[in-house]
Scaffold this motif. Sequence first.
Motif, PDB file in Angstrom:
ATOM      1  N   TYR A   8       1.167  -0.628   0.575  1.00  0.00           N
ATOM      2  CA  TYR A   8      -0.174   0.162  -0.246  1.00  0.00           C
ATOM      3  C   TYR A   8       1.260   1.034   0.394  1.00  0.00           C
ATOM      4  O   TYR A   8       2.249   0.966   0.245  1.00  0.00           O
ATOM      5  N   ASP A   9       0.167   2.096   0.019  1.00  0.00           N
ATOM      6  CA  ASP A   9       0.809   3.925  -0.382  1.00  0.00           C
ATOM      7  C   ASP A   9       0.309   4.442   1.042  1.00  0.00           C
ATOM      8  O   ASP A   9       0.755   4.928   1.645  1.00  0.00           O
ATOM      9  N   TYR A  10      -1.380   3.949   0.782  1.00  0.00           N
ATOM     10  CA  TYR A  10      -1.853   4.824   2.172  1.00  0.00           C
ATOM     11  C   TYR A  10      -2.493   3.663   2.836  1.00  0.00           C
ATOM     12  O   TYR A  10      -3.340   2.927   1.851  1.00  0.00           O
ATOM     13  N   LEU A  11      -2.689   3.801   4.433  1.00  0.00           N
ATOM     14  CA  LEU A  11      -3.499   2.413   4.731  1.00  0.00           C
ATOM     15  C   LEU A  11      -3.862   3.626   5.893  1.00  0.00           C
ATOM     16  O   LEU A  11      -3.782   4.567   6.551  1.00  0.00           O
ATOM     17  N   ILE A  12      -5.314   2.897   6.439  1.00  0.00           N
ATOM     18  CA  ILE A  12      -6.439   3.147   6.751  1.00  0.00           C
ATOM     19  C   ILE A  12      -7.396   2.185   7.935  1.00  0.00           C
ATOM     20  O   ILE A  12      -7.346   0.840   6.853  1.00  0.00           O
ATOM     21  N   ILE A  13      -6.713   2.154   9.159  1.00  0.00           N
ATOM     22  CA  ILE A  13      -6.936   1.348  10.288  1.00  0.00           C
ATOM     23  C   ILE A  13      -8.418   0.929  10.519  1.00  0.00           C
ATOM     24  O   ILE A  13      -8.261   2.406  11.449  1.00  0.00           O
ATOM     25  N   GLY A  14      -8.714   0.491  10.568  1.00  0.00           N
ATOM     26  CA  GLY A  14      -9.766   0.996  11.308  1.00  0.00           C
ATOM     27  C   GLY A  14     -10.403  -0.342  10.890  1.00  0.00           C
ATOM     28  O   GLY A  14     -11.549  -1.463  11.554  1.00  0.00           O
ATOM     29  N   ALA A  15     -10.147  -1.345  12.291  1.00  0.00           N
ATOM     30  CA  ALA A  15      -9.921  -2.913  12.773  1.00  0.00           C
ATOM     31  C   ALA A  15     -10.363  -3.375  13.480  1.00  0.00           C
ATOM     32  O   ALA A  15     -10.459  -4.102  13.810  1.00  0.00           O
ATOM     33  N   GLY A  16     -11.587  -1.947  14.486  1.00  0.00           N
ATOM     34  CA  GLY A  16     -12.420  -2.172  15.255  1.00  0.00           C
ATOM     35  C   GLY A  16     -11.566  -3.167  16.498  1.00  0.00           C
ATOM     36  O   GLY A  16     -10.945  -2.652  17.338  1.00  0.00           O
ATOM     37  N   SER A  17     -12.637  -3.624  17.444  1.00  0.00           N
ATOM     38  CA  SER A  17     -12.577  -3.522  19.001  1.00  0.00           C
ATOM     39  C   SER A  17     -13.071  -5.573  19.276  1.00  0.00           C
ATOM     40  O   SER A  17     -13.183  -5.466  18.015  1.00  0.00           O
ATOM     41  N   LYS A  18     -12.434  -5.608  20.709  1.00  0.00           N
ATOM     42  CA  LYS A  18     -13.327  -6.381  21.179  1.00  0.00           C
ATOM     43  C   LYS A  18     -13.137  -6.199  22.387  1.00  0.00           C
ATOM     44  O   LYS A  18     -13.412  -5.212  22.622  1.00  0.00           O
ATOM     45  N   PRO A  19     -14.036  -7.552  22.790  1.00  0.00           N
ATOM     46  CA  PRO A  19     -14.545  -7.394  24.849  1.00  0.00           C
ATOM     47  C   PRO A  19     -12.991  -7.186  25.573  1.00  0.00           C
ATOM     48  O   PRO A  19     -12.191  -7.907  25.464  1.00  0.00           O
ATOM     49  N   THR A  20     -12.772  -6.567  26.639  1.00  0.00           N
ATOM     50  CA  THR A  20     -11.610  -6.129  27.393  1.00  0.00           C
ATOM     51  C   THR A  20     -12.375  -6.955  28.736  1.00  0.00           C
ATOM     52  O   THR A  20     -13.554  -6.805  29.294  1.00  0.00           O
ATOM     53  N   TYR A  21     -12.049  -8.330  29.497  1.00  0.00           N
ATOM     54  CA  TYR A  21     -12.429  -8.904  30.592  1.00  0.00           C
ATOM     55  C   TYR A  21     -11.735  -7.727  31.905  1.00  0.00           C
ATOM     56  O   TYR A  21     -11.918  -8.449  33.454  1.00  0.00           O
ATOM     57  N   PHE A  22     -10.585  -7.385  31.944  1.00  0.00           N
ATOM     58  CA  PHE A  22     -10.315  -6.386  33.051  1.00  0.00           C
ATOM     59  C   PHE A  22      -9.733  -7.845  33.629  1.00  0.00           C
ATOM     60  O   PHE A  22      -9.166  -7.574  35.003  1.00  0.00           O
ATOM     61  N   GLY A  23      -9.013  -9.089  33.748  1.00  0.00           N
ATOM     62  CA  GLY A  23      -8.344  -9.753  33.960  1.00  0.00           C
ATOM     63  C   GLY A  23      -9.039 -10.897  35.321  1.00  0.00           C
ATOM     64  O   GLY A  23      -8.649 -11.160  35.935  1.00  0.00           O
ATOM     65  N   ILE A  24     -10.718 -10.306  35.069  1.00  0.00           N
ATOM     66  CA  ILE A  24     -11.411 -11.360  36.347  1.00  0.00           C
ATOM     67  C   ILE A  24     -11.155 -12.731  35.769  1.00  0.00           C
ATOM     68  O   ILE A  24     -11.526 -12.750  34.872  1.00  0.00           O
ATOM     69  N   LYS A  25     -11.075 -13.563  37.102  1.00  0.00           N
ATOM     70  CA  LYS A  25     -11.007 -15.135  36.905  1.00  0.00           C
ATOM     71  C   LYS A  25     -12.126 -15.446  36.228  1.00  0.00           C
ATOM     72  O   LYS A  25     -13.188 -15.582  36.235  1.00  0.00           O
ATOM     73  N   GLY A  26     -11.789 -16.596  35.310  1.00  0.00           N
ATOM     74  CA  GLY A  26     -12.764 -17.253  34.167  1.00  0.00           C
ATOM     75  C   GLY A  26     -13.972 -16.067  33.338  1.00  0.00           C
ATOM     76  O   GLY A  26     -14.589 -16.701  32.469  1.00  0.00           O
ATOM     77  N   ALA A  27     -13.549 -15.000  33.582  1.00  0.00           N
ATOM     78  CA  ALA A  27     -14.174 -13.782  32.934  1.00  0.00           C
ATOM     79  C   ALA A  27     -14.469 -14.369  31.027  1.00  0.00           C
ATOM     80  O   ALA A  27     -15.047 -15.058  30.545  1.00  0.00           O
ATOM     81  N   GLU A  28     -13.430 -14.455  30.752  1.00  0.00           N
ATOM     82  CA  GLU A  28     -13.182 -14.795  29.066  1.00  0.00           C
ATOM     83  C   GLU A  28     -14.234 -16.324  28.935  1.00  0.00           C
ATOM     84  O   GLU A  28     -14.155 -16.684  27.622  1.00  0.00           O
ATOM     85  N   GLU A  29     -13.423 -16.816  30.004  1.00  0.00           N
ATOM     86  CA  GLU A  29     -13.569 -18.563  29.834  1.00  0.00           C
ATOM     87  C   GLU A  29     -15.203 -18.790  29.773  1.00  0.00           C
ATOM     88  O   GLU A  29     -15.805 -19.740  28.875  1.00  0.00           O
ATOM     89  N   TYR A  30     -16.125 -17.817  30.391  1.00  0.00           N
ATOM     90  CA  TYR A  30     -17.139 -18.555  30.567  1.00  0.00           C
ATOM     91  C   TYR A  30     -18.332 -17.960  30.680  1.00  0.00           C
ATOM     92  O   TYR A  30     -19.352 -18.063  30.421  1.00  0.00           O
ATOM     93  N   CYS A  31     -18.034 -16.262  29.980  1.00  0.00           N
ATOM     94  CA  CYS A  31     -19.079 -15.365  29.767  1.00  0.00           C
ATOM     95  C   CYS A  31     -19.431 -15.824  27.805  1.00  0.00           C
ATOM     96  O   CYS A  31     -18.858 -16.088  27.515  1.00  0.00           O
ATOM     97  N   HIS A  32     -20.523 -14.978  27.787  1.00  0.00           N
ATOM     98  CA  HIS A  32     -20.925 -15.091  26.069  1.00  0.00           C
ATOM     99  C   HIS A  32     -20.886 -13.337  26.157  1.00  0.00           C
ATOM    100  O   HIS A  32     -21.433 -12.614  26.499  1.00  0.00           O
ATOM    101  N   LYS A  33     -19.861 -13.534  24.696  1.00  0.00           N
ATOM    102  CA  LYS A  33     -19.718 -12.026  24.409  1.00  0.00           C
ATOM    103  C   LYS A  33     -20.944 -11.305  22.767  1.00  0.00           C
ATOM    104  O   LYS A  33     -21.823 -12.376  22.803  1.00  0.00           O
ATOM    105  N   LEU A  34     -20.889 -10.579  23.068  1.00  0.00           N
ATOM    106  CA  LEU A  34     -22.057  -9.757  22.478  1.00  0.00           C
ATOM    107  C   LEU A  34     -21.200  -8.569  21.363  1.00  0.00           C
ATOM    108  O   LEU A  34     -21.494  -7.199  21.680  1.00  0.00           O
ATOM    109  N   TRP A  35     -20.293  -8.955  20.603  1.00  0.00           N
ATOM    110  CA  TRP A  35     -19.223  -8.333  19.706  1.00  0.00           C
ATOM    111  C   TRP A  35     -19.214  -8.729  18.109  1.00  0.00           C
ATOM    112  O   TRP A  35     -18.742  -8.021  17.016  1.00  0.00           O
ATOM    113  N   SER A  36     -19.997  -9.532  17.314  1.00  0.00           N
ATOM    114  CA  SER A  36     -19.931 -10.208  16.848  1.00  0.00           C
ATOM    115  C   SER A  36     -21.083 -10.146  16.233  1.00  0.00           C
ATOM    116  O   SER A  36     -22.203 -11.229  17.023  1.00  0.00           O
TER     117      SER A  36
END
Length: 614
Positions: free
Chosen positions: A102-130
Amino acid sequence: MSEKKRIAILGGGYGGVLTAKKLAKKFKKDDNIEITLIDKHPYHTLLTELHEVAAGRVSEDSIRIDLKKIFAKRKVDVVLDEITELDFKNNVLISKNSRYEYDYLIIGAGSKPTYFGIKGAEEYCHKLWSYEDAVNLKEHILQMFRKAVKEPNKEERQKLLTFIVVGGGFTGVEMMGELGEWKERLCKEFCIEEKEVTLYLADDLPKILPTFPDKLISKAKKRLNKLGVKVLTNAGVTEVTKDCATLRNNGTVNTYTVIWTAGVEGSDIVGTMDIAQKGRKRIVTDDKLQSLDYKNVYIVGDNIFFIPEGEERPVPQMVENAEASAELIAHNVHSDITGTEKKSYKPSFHGAMVCIGGKYGLASIGAGKKFYSLSGFFALFVKHFINVVYFFQVAGFNKCWSYLMHEFFHVKDNRSLVGGYFSKSSPNFWLVPLRMFVGYKWLSEGLEKLPQILADPSKIFLIPAPVVDGATAATASADTAKTAVEAVVALPVPGFIEKIVKWSMDAFFYTGDGGYTTLAAIFQTCMVIAEICVGLMLIVGLFSALASLMSIAMGTMIWTSGMAPTEMLWYLVAGIALIGGSGSTFGLDYYVLPILKKYWKRIGFVKKSYLYID
């Protein structure tokens, strides 16, 4: 010939799609510009509407739009691929199997949920981001009810029917509002009493929707309580396991369903970038929305970390920011290439809206320091209006039409701002007798007049006789005079319409000596032919919507001329009733329209203008 410039856009979210469309418009006549949008999904997901699918209000296809549909006949090449590495120094995007320079790049790669290091949150919670998250969550909720209805153990049944949404922001409140409404339908379908279902909305902060004024927050809590939701504040989740969640100050809640909406951070690919970042993996930009490290790299939407002049916080991660930044970046990239002046990012945001189910909403809208609070119908109306404006930018008429269908006409359980008034529908076969009758009436009217037209087209009998010095012209035929007399007992016409009609008659149909123009004869002939055509079209059910509109138009013309008998009301009212697909049952529309739709969508300007329905 100048050297080609390659513009790459990473991400097909709100910011990426809008930037690509605006760049394509700016460079549509420049063959030296190549625009490529790269995303790992072939569709654009409407992230702000995920909760509607997750809680069964709309169909799954309503929250995604095919990227190739969006960019049909436009100067954007859509590439389905997942970028794993960015080489900023050599201007290359790298995937598992390909490299994109590329000569010019536009980054719009979006986001994802963050779990703030809470134990078990990422493993057992249901996301709503896609899109996948919404579909999976819907199926999980249904599965909980399927299991609960067959579960004899009371404690296990309670686990299955307890649902926690973590996060009292917009996404969390909207998800819980939808679930609160859906609960009634689920309980009926699975023979479960509503009192058995427990809904918690938990947030670590002292109040939900913290950016809203207290008055609106109070209304939100009241509405959620009405839907059977228990709102818990100062109740952050400290641990999540397979079958329970621990809430600060509220102990442990046994459940198989914890839905996480408590915060976001930059997507995985953003986290790997060797580029200045702040906050939760947001890329630091200057006032032109360029990366501080590489001036040919622009950042759009959620990935921006920029604090506008006079502000204390970075721009919010919301759709309005994506729209505004897309406009600016398109301008600045165009300026880079053409050598014109670039602009600085000075966004002005106009508030936020939240829907608590399909029938109630809240909004804080305005500009600067003056904002207005709306609730109920008006707040939802504003939300739908803004959505339609956005959808029109993305996929024009096509998406706006499907959005209205999903939100108002195909909605179940009255879950819309107008309840179920527009969603009530009956099978079209009930309209067949009415369609046939109206068609027969128009056909018989036309066939009765046809011999007179064939005998002498210049003999006018469908247009009121011209008036000369207060009297009917001597040249008027006996039939015309008779019609003029009958018009005295015809449907009344408002005075201002009479004046408009008289002016148009004098201008187009009457000569100065009390006769008729050639245009009058042509109009009369066309009117008779139209009556026959409309009659035939309605009888056989071919293009019945068009025939119904023509029926209304002809009836209106006859009425405004002052010559309409009272039975014309039947034509007008029946025409309105027949517009909505009356020819799809026992009519040729059933066979013809799908074929025409198929070929219509292939026409270049139709695809580009989105002038079709799916």
